[in-house]
Design an enzyme around this catalytic site. Sequence first.
Site, PDB file in Angstrom:
ATOM      1  N   HIS A  57       0.714  -1.225  -0.058  1.00 44.00           N
ATOM      2  CA  HIS A  57      -0.160  -0.087  -0.115  1.00 44.00           C
ATOM      3  C   HIS A  57       0.918   1.240   0.126  1.00 44.00           C
ATOM      4  O   HIS A  57       1.271   1.632   1.196  1.00 44.00           O
ATOM      5  CB  HIS A  57      -1.051   0.008   1.143  1.00 44.00           C
ATOM      6  N   ASN A  91      -5.143   6.556  -6.682  1.00 46.31           N
ATOM      7  CA  ASN A  91      -5.405   8.007  -6.806  1.00 46.31           C
ATOM      8  C   ASN A  91      -4.605   8.765  -7.115  1.00 46.31           C
ATOM      9  O   ASN A  91      -4.202   9.614  -6.351  1.00 46.31           O
ATOM     10  CB  ASN A  91      -6.265   8.194  -5.302  1.00 46.31           C
ATOM     11  N   HIS A 212      -4.852  -1.333   5.753  1.00 48.87           N
ATOM     12  CA  HIS A 212      -5.042  -0.255   6.950  1.00 48.87           C
ATOM     13  C   HIS A 212      -6.262  -0.685   7.956  1.00 48.87           C
ATOM     14  O   HIS A 212      -6.823   0.401   8.324  1.00 48.87           O
ATOM     15  CB  HIS A 212      -4.933   1.191   6.722  1.00 48.87           C
ATOM     16  N   ASP A 278       1.042   2.537   3.680  1.00 44.90           N
ATOM     17  CA  ASP A 278       0.041   3.682   3.305  1.00 44.90           C
ATOM     18  C   ASP A 278       1.044   4.795   3.267  1.00 44.90           C
ATOM     19  O   ASP A 278       0.566   6.036   3.550  1.00 44.90           O
ATOM     20  CB  ASP A 278      -0.986   3.909   4.282  1.00 44.90           C
ATOM     21  N   HIS A 282       2.785  14.421   1.173  1.00 47.32           N
ATOM     22  CA  HIS A 282       1.877  15.733   0.784  1.00 47.32           C
ATOM     23  C   HIS A 282       2.662  16.725   1.138  1.00 47.32           C
ATOM     24  O   HIS A 282       3.657  16.854   1.780  1.00 47.32           O
ATOM     25  CB  HIS A 282       0.641  15.640   1.830  1.00 47.32           C
TER      26      HIS A 282
HETATM   27  O1  DOR Z   1      -4.403   8.937   5.130  1.00 50.01           O
HETATM   28  C1  DOR Z   1      -4.575   8.615   3.827  1.00 50.01           C
HETATM   29  N1  DOR Z   1      -4.058   8.926   2.686  1.00 50.01           N
HETATM   30  N2  DOR Z   1      -5.473   7.653   3.484  1.00 50.01           N
HETATM   31  C2  DOR Z   1      -5.972   7.352   2.379  1.00 50.01           C
HETATM   32  O2  DOR Z   1      -6.802   6.436   2.375  1.00 50.01           O
HETATM   33  C3  DOR Z   1      -5.460   8.018   1.393  1.00 50.01           C
HETATM   34  C4  DOR Z   1      -4.086   8.576   1.657  1.00 50.01           C
HETATM   35  C5  DOR Z   1      -3.755   9.742   0.480  1.00 50.01           C
HETATM   36  O3  DOR Z   1      -3.635   9.427  -0.657  1.00 50.01           O
HETATM   37  O4  DOR Z   1      -3.282  10.798   0.860  1.00 50.01           O
END
Ligand code: DOR
Length: 398
Positions: A57, A91, A212, A278, A282
């Site tokens: 993930h 995504n 998760h 995960d 960002h």
């Molecule tokens: O915290 C998260 N960030 N959970 C998710 O399901 C998506 C992910 C993201 O793409 O930033």
Amino acid sequence: MLIKNALAADCAGAFEGGLRIENGLITEIGDGLAPREGEEVLDARGMVLLPAFTDLHAHFRDPGYTHKETLESGSRAAAKGGYTFVNLMANTNPVCSTARQAAEVQRRMAGIGLCGANQVISVTRDFSGTDISHLDELPDGIRILCEDGKGVQSADVMARVMQKAAARGWIIQSHAEDMQVSPYDYRLAENLETARNIKLAEYYGAWLHLTHVSTKESMADIIDAKLRGAMVTCDVTPHHIWFSEQDYRVNPPIREAEDVQFLLQAIAGGYVDCIATDHAPHTPADKKSGAPGMVGLETAFSVCYTRLVQEGGLPLEALSRLLSFGPASILGLRKGRLLPGWDGDIVLADLRKTYRIDSEEFESMGRNTPFAGMTLCGKIMATVKGGKLTYRDKEFLQ
Ligand code: DOR
């Protein structure tokens, strides 16, 4: 390549010595392997040799959000964290909904050469939540579908997806979140969708992978389903087994101490198939405005070694299963064991090394992690993919 003088361990046990990698595959294991002419030799004295890790993930944001991460920076972060394979979420922009898009990402990852990849295809076309016509266009050989970032809201859509998945052999990786409920109760939102998806998977005979998993109720439902013989697997993240009562924004949220305890017991009981990061990079501005997620590839091993092995007494073999054999076998890869014929993907780790997490040193473009500044134990000193070094710590010199 020859790696010698290590203490080696995989999910099935430990041995002293090392191994030889030829043409990308392990060809010999054991003690006293003699170097051959022209062979690269890594002296791993004082280090532990493990199969390299596979992350089920990760978000590399490419195409579309390359100001957060690119395939190149994500690959370097993976290599530094001990990973040689990542399962990339859909995504991106555009959302990955076709085999052609997935193949392009995989081709670029292969060109970079630091980390293999499976690019996941979305469950619904472009995350529409309703249109699943793209599934009938998929060629054979697709392994896994996931709508990560969102749950699939409609039970009817998920039912039709599960029916197709059972027929085609796809794994449905589920981000379990009822998004009508999550704005006011994220625990209920996860629990509802976990239970629904388990029911649907059992009804249609599809393979469901819950990703998760963060609540004790969800994990209890997964354990029950496994004990009934359902085709249900799951992963937990390093952050959900470390933090509780913390408000760092991530989906699913950081839970309560009781949830952490339950997840740790589920791991000790052998009910958790893998640990997945995960990894969600960002920018600082996006985090400020509430983007959920944290980077994880470069801290996962140290977090899990410290929490599970050092503090929790889990055998190193069990950690190896969670990071390597478990996720690799879900993806159908010949990775995660130290045996002749298996991929020559290994890591060398210094398990005595205690160090401070400095996010400024990350290879990832993301600096967003609540682990920054923490002192953890167990450091990746080198990563080898197919007999080639993809990462070497500056303190690891021959
Ligand atoms: O915290 C998260 N960030 N959970 C998710 O399901 C998506 C992910 C993201 O793409 O930033």
